[in-house]
Design a protein around this motif. Structure first.
Motif, PDB file in Angstrom:
ATOM      1  N   SER A 101      -5.553   8.541   8.803  1.00 39.53           N
ATOM      2  CA  SER A 101      -4.272   8.213   8.852  1.00 39.53           C
ATOM      3  C   SER A 101      -3.088   8.018   7.863  1.00 39.53           C
ATOM      4  O   SER A 101      -3.803   7.656   7.025  1.00 39.53           O
TER       5      SER A 101
ATOM      6  N   TRP B  27      -9.715   9.571   4.828  1.00 38.18           N
ATOM      7  CA  TRP B  27      -8.006   9.252   5.206  1.00 38.18           C
ATOM      8  C   TRP B  27      -7.613   9.885   6.675  1.00 38.18           C
ATOM      9  O   TRP B  27      -6.936  10.852   6.772  1.00 38.18           O
TER      10      TRP B  27
ATOM     11  N   LYS C 274      -9.018  14.237   5.838  1.00 42.92           N
ATOM     12  CA  LYS C 274      -8.529  13.340   6.974  1.00 42.92           C
ATOM     13  C   LYS C 274      -9.720  13.014   7.827  1.00 42.92           C
ATOM     14  O   LYS C 274      -9.842  12.023   8.446  1.00 42.92           O
TER      15      LYS C 274
END
Length: 673
Positions: free
Chosen positions: A294, A292, A288
């Protein structure tokens, strides 16, 4: 007087003596007759005691045994589990054989689509004519435009339906084909009565322009023989359920020299964190943070190891069924650009929309006249056949027959054995390292609530194959693979094993030595290296909540500290909703409260381990909705508490959380409306 009385009593004494003697003789006879039965009873008791002793011994056996990790070898056939087991119903998609098929054209790289004329009478009568056409399916060409980025992985184009007489040569770039056939019959009004009688899809593996350079690179390479890589995944199958429901597959793998990783322990709740650990070496916090951020973000920028293999000339393939709930697409964006050279997602999207689907346990087990699994297994087989002399990296993941029901894998037992035998025939096992695995066991449902359900969820099955030539050329590395079969192992260790294959391909490397670490687990080691058997879970990147190495002692659920821990977990759920971005409207999901504490355990320290905290494993129901949660909480002193990993939802929540789309919040939501 006395002697006179004795004379009078003598007849009575004789009678009494006779009675006593008769009674004794009768008793002796009865005892003699009962001896065999008595001994039989004793023998039965001994057998029962022996069996009980053997059961106790079995409970004492461990999959992994060291001073720091003891993973019990639970009985796959415990009564509490077997009550839930049922024979698997065969997956029967059609009573008719498929009317069409695809074959490669001899001495070319082209394919031919063919109607099996011998089967026409199965689909039309003598009074009817058969009319067929085929359409080409492609990934939507508009996906490169920014407007379409977020939905690119869900878009495909279906071409016009071209007439198919008996057979046709397909264009060299064609990958996916939809075939439809109709029966036509003249009726009294002079019109033709038209009815669809057949629809099916076929996937082929053309030699794409972008992979031709890889084939040339492979041919011109002077590097020593290199391993291809094939990852074969079946979702939600624990090691124990593999033994129960797919015994033929287990027997075949064991007898043919595959190495079972008995201590393979998952590192995350569902498929995504476990696959990302395997494919990237990152944990979800790092994913995250780095690539990535969201749920709406694309996965294209994440460091999937197939990119590294592709740079070294490996031809890559990724295929996963159930496109709606697939790993990178369930309430997620997926990939804007195809992640690998060969990518089956457009085919499966079209199949679910244009073919008749047969559902079982909310999964599409049939796409048209062919099982979903067979669609994918055929595609993977064709890929491996086409590139059997090349280097490749492949990932196949199947959900449809195992995700929702622990019984259904039994229907695929024989099919998986035949698939592995097919791989032997085309030489795949002579060129590839193969990892056959699952991500976790059943995470919810009745089986999760059994005495062994906690272990089953955390210990998926995992088998590894390396070719005979590799074993001979690298005996120490292979010996380590075997030894690691009895050690604690995680997806991070598998990732480093793949990295080792990459590093062994470079000219300046020393083959089969551990030269890498991964950011998700700095202390992890690859399977080819001699990992220490005295590993803690943190040494393998496994958080305490998922760790199976520890023993636990039950504590009363009415203890004040247990009550405090349960309330702490519920408050953590509330905070999770508040801090989630974008935040879910507060009026959608109910505020949860502790209803009943089902069970509580405290973790016991390892031999010689001194800790300043206590880890509580707690299971409780909340209201409203009777959600069943499980969590591990670390307690320092009396008040300082911290979650150790994720909060697990153990019972189904599909019908309770339809009001929100956030897959990470769904387990904790009871929809108010």
């Amino acid at each position: 007087m006395t002697f006179g009385l004795g004379k009078q009593l003598r007849p009575c004494l004789r009678v009494v003596t006779f009675i006593v003697v008769f009674a004794l003789l009768s008793l002796l006879y009865m005892v003699e007759q009962s001896l065999p039965r008595h001994f039989e009873h004793v023998a039965t008791s001994i057998i029962e005691e022996t069996n009980a002793s053997e059961n106790i011994d079995r409970l004492k056996r461990f999959l992994v045994w060291s001073s720091k990790c003891k993973i019990p070898d639970a009985d796959p056939y415990q009564k509490s589990v077997m009550k839930l087991m049922k024979p698997a119903e065969p997956i029967n998609c059609s009573n008719k054989a498929p009317l069409t098929y695809v074959v490669s054209v001899t001495n070319t790289s082209q394919y031919k689509l063919v109607i099996d004329t011998n089967l026409k009478n199965k689909y039309v009568t003598d009074q009817q004519t058969l009319s067929c056409c085929f359409s080409i399916i492609t990934r939507d060409s508009l996906s490169s435009k920014p407007t379409y980025n977020k939905s690119a992985d869900n878009l495909y184009t279906l071409g016009s339906c071209k007439h198919l007489e008996n057979e046709t040569i397909l264009h060299p770039e064609v990958e996916f084909i939809l075939v439809k056939c109709h029966s036509e019959q003249a009726i009294a009004s002079g019109k033709n009565k038209r009815k669809e009688v057949y629809s099916n899809m076929h996937a082929v593996v053309p030699i794409k322009e972008e992979v031709k350079w890889k084939l040339e690179t492979n041919k011109s390479s002077k590097h020593p023989r290199r391993l291809s890589v094939l990852l074969l995944g079946l979702d939600s199958i624990s090691r124990l359920n593999m033994i129960r429901k797919m015994p033929k597959t287990v027997s075949y793998l064991t007898q043919t020299g595959w190495v079972e990783l008995k201590g393979y322990n998952k590192v995350g709740d569902n498929t995504l964190p476990n696959l990302m650990a395997l494919l990237t070496g990152y944990n979800m916090k790092e994913i995250k943070r780095s690539c990535w951020p969201s749920m709406d973000a694309k996965f294209d920028d994440c460091p999937f190891i197939w990119k590294n293999f592709s740079k070294q000339g490996y031809i890559t393939i990724f295929t996963e069924d159930e496109p709606t709930i697939s790993t990178f697409n369930y309430h997620k964006t997926g990939f804007v650009n195809p992640p690998t050279d060969y990518y089956l997602r457009p085919y499966l999207l079209a199949a679910e929309q244009h073919l008749t689907t047969k559902m079982k346990d909310s999964m599409a087990v049939c796409l048209g006249p062919v099982s979903t699994a067979d669609h994918i297994l055929h595609y993977v087989y064709n890929f491996l056949s086409t590139f059997k002399d090349a280097l490749y990296f492949g990932l196949m993941w199947l959900n449809n027959f195992s995700h929702n029901n622990p019984n259904t894998p039994g229907a695929m037992d024989s099919r998986m054995v035949s698939f592995f035998k097919d791989l032997v025939q085309i030489g795949t096992l002579n060129s590839s390292m193969i990892v056959f695995l699952s991500d976790h066991g059943m995470r919810f449902g009745k089986i999760r609530e059994t005495s062994s359900g906690w272990l089953e969820e955390r210990l998926p099955f995992c088998y590894v194959w390396v070719p005979e030539w590799f074993r001979k050329e690298n005996p120490a590395a292979y010996r380590n693979v075997i030894q690691n079969g009895n050690h604690l192992v995680s997806p991070f260790d598998l990732h480093l094993s793949l990295r080792n294959i990459l590093d062994s391909n470079t000219e300046d490397s020393t083959p089969w030595n551990a030269m890498n670490t991964t950011s998700g687990c700095s202390s992890c080691m690859d399977l080819f290296s001699d990992t220490t058997e005295d590993r803690l879970c943190e040494d393998a990147g496994i958080t305490p909540h998922w760790c199976t190495c520890y023993e636990y002692r039950s504590v009363p659920t009415d203890e004040k500290v247990v009550q405090k821990v349960a309330k702490f977990v519920v408050n953590e759920i509330h905070d999770y909703f508040k801090n989630r971005h974008p935040a879910v409207p507060t009026d959608l999901c109910a505020t949860l409260q502790v209803h009943t504490i089902v069970g509580a355990k405290i973790k016991l320290p390892h031999d010689g381990e001194h800790v300043s905290y206590n880890d509580y494993l707690i299971t409780f129901l909340t209201t409203p909705g009777k959600a069943l949660f499980e969590s591990t909480v670390r307690l320092w002193g009396h008040d300082s508490m911290e979650l150790q990993g994720k909060i697990s939802r153990l019972n189904s929540y599909y019908s309770q959380s339809r009001c929100i789309a956030d897959s990470e919040l769904k387990p904790f939501c009871f929809c108010v409306k």
